[in-house]
Design an enzyme around this catalytic site. Sequence first.
Site, PDB file in Angstrom:
ATOM      1  CB  THR A  64      -0.973  -0.094   1.320  1.00 36.04           C
ATOM      2  OG1 THR A  64      -1.548  -1.147   1.130  1.00 36.04           O
ATOM      3  CG2 THR A  64      -1.713   1.065   1.311  1.00 36.04           C
TER       4      THR A  64
ATOM      5  CG  ASN B 294      -6.385  -7.710  -5.710  1.00 35.20           C
ATOM      6  OD1 ASN B 294      -6.260  -6.749  -6.628  1.00 35.20           O
ATOM      7  ND2 ASN B 294      -7.536  -7.465  -4.787  1.00 35.20           N
TER       8      ASN B 294
ATOM      9  CB  SER C 202       3.401  -6.544  -0.996  1.00 34.24           C
ATOM     10  OG  SER C 202       3.213  -6.701   0.526  1.00 34.24           O
TER      11      SER C 202
ATOM     12  CB  CYS D 176      -8.784  -5.608   0.161  1.00 34.33           C
ATOM     13  SG  CYS D 176      -7.023  -6.319   0.148  1.00 34.33           S
TER      14      CYS D 176
HETATM   15  N1  PLP Z   1      -2.179  -4.225  -4.350  1.00 39.71           N
HETATM   16  C1  PLP Z   1      -2.390  -5.815  -4.548  1.00 39.71           C
HETATM   17  C2  PLP Z   1      -2.720  -6.123  -6.035  1.00 39.71           C
HETATM   18  C3  PLP Z   1      -2.684  -6.457  -3.458  1.00 39.71           C
HETATM   19  O1  PLP Z   1      -3.200  -7.698  -3.730  1.00 39.71           O
HETATM   20  C4  PLP Z   1      -2.411  -6.032  -2.159  1.00 39.71           C
HETATM   21  C5  PLP Z   1      -2.813  -6.785  -1.149  1.00 39.71           C
HETATM   22  O2  PLP Z   1      -3.792  -7.497  -0.766  1.00 39.71           O
HETATM   23  C6  PLP Z   1      -1.677  -4.608  -1.898  1.00 39.71           C
HETATM   24  C7  PLP Z   1      -1.497  -3.993  -3.111  1.00 39.71           C
HETATM   25  C8  PLP Z   1      -1.490  -4.368  -0.738  1.00 39.71           C
HETATM   26  O3  PLP Z   1      -0.200  -4.731  -0.216  1.00 39.71           O
HETATM   27  P1  PLP Z   1       0.011  -4.697   1.357  1.00 39.71           P
HETATM   28  O4  PLP Z   1      -1.157  -5.418   1.977  1.00 39.71           O
HETATM   29  O5  PLP Z   1       1.492  -5.128   1.794  1.00 39.71           O
HETATM   30  O6  PLP Z   1      -0.279  -3.310   1.720  1.00 39.71           O
END
Ligand code: PLP
Length: 376
Positions: free
Chosen positions: A71, A150, A198, A322
């Site tokens: 993020t 995702n 990440s 999410c």
């Molecule tokens: N971007 C995508 C495509 C994700 O799937 C996620 C996590 O679910 C993130 C960003 C965010 O990553 P983090 O959980 O490390 O903040």
Amino acid sequence: MLHYLDYAATTPVPPAVAEAMVETLTKGFGNPSSQYDLGRAAKAAMDGHRRTIAAALGCPPERLFFTSCGTEGDNWAIRAALWHNRRLGKHIITTAVEHSAVLQCMKDLEQQGYAVTYLKPDGQNRIAPEQVAEALRPDTALVSMMLVNNETGTCYPVEEVAALLRGRETLLHTDAVQGFLKVPFTAKSLGADLITLSAHKIGGPKGIGALYIGEGLPHPRPLLFGGGQEQGLRSGTEATAQIAGFAKAVELRRSHLEEINGRMASLRDYAVERLQEIPTLEFIGRADAPHILSLSLPGYPSQNIVNDLSSKGICVSAGSACHQGKASHVLTAMGLPKKVAAGTIRISFGPETTRADIDALADALREHQERRFPML
Ligand code: PLP
């Protein structure tokens, strides 16, 4: 028995990763900025870890900056690109199916006077490079397009978009959080200026990520001001244990990359085979990445499915973890009928997944359909 089928949400940490972290926390715990041997050793270890991750991304280590999560990487990338191109204009192109780490940034930027074009996917969740070409304007400062979705595992044409932008000042960011070490690419092959990673999607710990900043941004705007860590761009004492875990996870994955991804893809194919026996079940979107499969039991609310499976020790997510129960923006953008969207769950695989996990899921889903009344 636990059947964990939500690797796109997060992954378990293999013992070797946990050991690397414990070692750093208890023995190599120095502050990398300290000017004595313990500090210098921590700095040397961290430099090695940066090299390991940079090698997996195929970029020079000095272009890779540690962040606290994906993020943060997305937020920083977008802000840095817009700052760099502040004289070019205030138009941004992104997709309607990005992770909320990108979409919520865009909402904030709209409040600040930026114009954002959200590209819509087709019914399979695909987006064509031509859509970017059509949306480009002379004042387009940034294109932000994720590499792997995702929710459905669909891949987007980041490479083609990079080719399209060649010779223009418009910068390209890609959120590669779901693509890193799942689909083959390097920073060079993609051609994006900014790439977000990440750790916790690949067997690393939560709370650590990285942002690749390419040479298109020779003087990136810092994210955090302070003690000058990360070449002065992201101050704050480095999360050395998390960084060690991230690097170990990368090392483990890379040592068996083809085997792991091949196994995940064949599990996904096995899941398709088993699940298509269930009457009315529909698969959602094009699953290009090996580890994600989206499916719907139209008429059966996804939260009820998730709860029912959970009572049997099976972990899957409703659309995307999410979104916490809200209608998924991805499924909405795909134009799925409400009944299909509301019954959609996501299953996702990792190196520890077995056929027994899939069998348990298939049996439980069939039972859910037979025993529960559809409510939609
Ligand atoms: N971007 C995508 C495509 C994700 O799937 C996620 C996590 O679910 C993130 C960003 C965010 O990553 P983090 O959980 O490390 O903040």
